[in-house]
Design an enzyme around this catalytic site. Sequence first.
Site, short mmCIF file in Angstrom:
data_model
loop_
_atom_site.label_atom_id
_atom_site.label_comp_id
_atom_site.label_asym_id
_atom_site.label_seq_id
_atom_site.Cartn_x
_atom_site.Cartn_y
_atom_site.Cartn_z
CB THR A 138 -22.34 10.92 -3.85
OG1 THR A 138 -23.54 10.47 -3.22
CG2 THR A 138 -21.19 10.60 -2.92
CE1 TYR A 163 -20.39 6.20 -4.28
CE2 TYR A 163 -22.43 6.80 -3.16
CZ TYR A 163 -21.60 6.89 -4.26
OH TYR A 163 -21.96 7.67 -5.33
N1 LIG Z 1 -26.33 7.19 -10.43
C1 LIG Z 1 -26.60 8.00 -9.43
O1 LIG Z 1 -27.77 8.13 -9.04
C2 LIG Z 1 -25.49 8.78 -8.75
C3 LIG Z 1 -25.82 9.67 -7.71
C4 LIG Z 1 -24.81 10.43 -7.11
C5 LIG Z 1 -23.50 10.30 -7.54
N2 LIG Z 1 -23.19 9.41 -8.54
C6 LIG Z 1 -21.79 9.29 -8.97
O2 LIG Z 1 -21.77 9.50 -10.37
C7 LIG Z 1 -20.73 8.71 -10.97
C8 LIG Z 1 -21.31 7.90 -12.11
O3 LIG Z 1 -22.36 7.08 -11.65
P1 LIG Z 1 -23.15 6.13 -12.64
O4 LIG Z 1 -24.48 5.87 -12.07
O5 LIG Z 1 -23.02 6.66 -14.02
O6 LIG Z 1 -22.29 4.78 -12.48
P2 LIG Z 1 -21.83 3.74 -13.59
O7 LIG Z 1 -21.40 2.52 -12.85
O8 LIG Z 1 -22.87 3.59 -14.65
O9 LIG Z 1 -20.56 4.45 -14.24
C9 LIG Z 1 -19.27 4.39 -13.67
C10 LIG Z 1 -18.30 4.07 -14.79
O10 LIG Z 1 -16.96 4.12 -14.28
C11 LIG Z 1 -16.24 2.99 -14.79
N3 LIG Z 1 -15.16 2.71 -13.82
C12 LIG Z 1 -15.29 2.35 -12.50
N4 LIG Z 1 -14.08 2.19 -11.95
C13 LIG Z 1 -13.17 2.46 -12.92
C14 LIG Z 1 -11.74 2.46 -12.96
N5 LIG Z 1 -11.00 2.11 -11.89
N6 LIG Z 1 -11.12 2.80 -14.12
C15 LIG Z 1 -11.85 3.14 -15.23
N7 LIG Z 1 -13.20 3.14 -15.25
C16 LIG Z 1 -13.85 2.80 -14.11
C17 LIG Z 1 -17.28 1.89 -14.92
O11 LIG Z 1 -16.91 0.88 -15.85
C18 LIG Z 1 -18.50 2.68 -15.38
O12 LIG Z 1 -18.58 2.76 -16.79
C19 LIG Z 1 -20.13 7.87 -9.84
O13 LIG Z 1 -18.95 8.52 -9.42
C20 LIG Z 1 -21.18 7.92 -8.75
O14 LIG Z 1 -20.59 7.84 -7.47
C21 LIG Z 1 -24.16 8.65 -9.15
#
Ligand SMILES: NC(=O)c1ccc[n+]([C@@H]2O[C@H](COP(=O)([O-])OP(=O)(O)OC[C@H]3O[C@@H](n4cnc5c(N)ncnc54)[C@H](O)[C@@H]3O)[C@@H](O)[C@H]2O)c1
Length: 258
Positions: free
Chosen positions: A114, A138
């Site tokens: 991120t 985070y």
């Molecule tokens: N959405 C954004 O704008 C954004 C921006 C920068 C970085 N990110 C990063 O991208 C990644 C995905 O983000 P997202 O928006 O798709 O989030 P999201 O919450 O939709 O997806 C995360 C997924 O990981 C699963 N998960 C969490 N902990 C787990 C565990 N211990 N074991 C198994 N599964 C687990 C959740 O059930 C979920 O399906 C994350 O790592 C986040 O930090 C997201």
Amino acid sequence: MRVLVVGGAGYIGSHTARILRKRGHEALIYDNLSTGHAFLANGFELIQADFADLARLVPALSRVDAVMHFAASADAGESVRDPRKYFENNFRKALTFLNAVIDSKIRYFVFSSTCAVYGAPSRVPITEDLPREPVNPYGSSKACFEYALKAYDQAYGLRFASLRYFNAAGADESGEIGELHVPENHLIPGAFEAVLGLRPELQIFGDDYPTADGTCIRDYIHVNELKRCAGRCPNASLPAAPETHRCWLPTPQKQRKF
Ligand SMILES: NC(=O)c1ccc[n+]([C@@H]2O[C@H](COP(=O)([O-])OP(=O)(O)OC[C@H]3O[C@@H](n4cnc5c(N)ncnc54)[C@H](O)[C@@H]3O)[C@@H](O)[C@H]2O)c1
């Protein structure tokens, strides 16, 4: 290539699984559904388990050549109130998972990092070489995992890409899947919910930024651009790249390294 998409029932992971398949890879989704949704994995095999559950994880790892890691707790505000949850899921458990990856002799790893690892950058646009100085747990928990990846790269020959992207938004071209967080605390879907009358109003936080109206300027990347970038990682750049650490910075200055 067979790819384990960890967190593949979440927003960005589910979009990436689809482009992997389009590119001829086999995607196996692994997710504990803590914030994800089983229907986002429709059409894929879904292993519903925690990534620190080695009894479930290790057999899944034996079936793949590469791992893409999207699973995390990802709410910066919540991380300030409950840092324990963030270091637990994003670092301690994630390290257990990474150790199992190494023990399974998998050498290709793509990490969803991120922009929060940079904290308040000394200049914009942010370039990859700026110091990582996260300002919330985070970002810190993600930076800790990046440090582990770098050390594992040097010691165990792990080839990894770390994608430090900004806010993702948008939906798959098929219209079948899109952004879905519960509760939804992301700005773009929040704006649509407000327009549709699903929430009373759109709240925008912060009024003392050095901008015309005092609200902040945020960078966004379309999820389809992001998934195309992530989808290229497993076998395109990594094996051949002399320097394995990559990041993805979207607007205003695009840095394409894939
Ligand atoms: N959405 C954004 O704008 C954004 C921006 C920068 C970085 N990110 C990063 O991208 C990644 C995905 O983000 P997202 O928006 O798709 O989030 P999201 O919450 O939709 O997806 C995360 C997924 O990981 C699963 N998960 C969490 N902990 C787990 C565990 N211990 N074991 C198994 N599964 C687990 C959740 O059930 C979920 O399906 C994350 O790592 C986040 O930090 C997201």
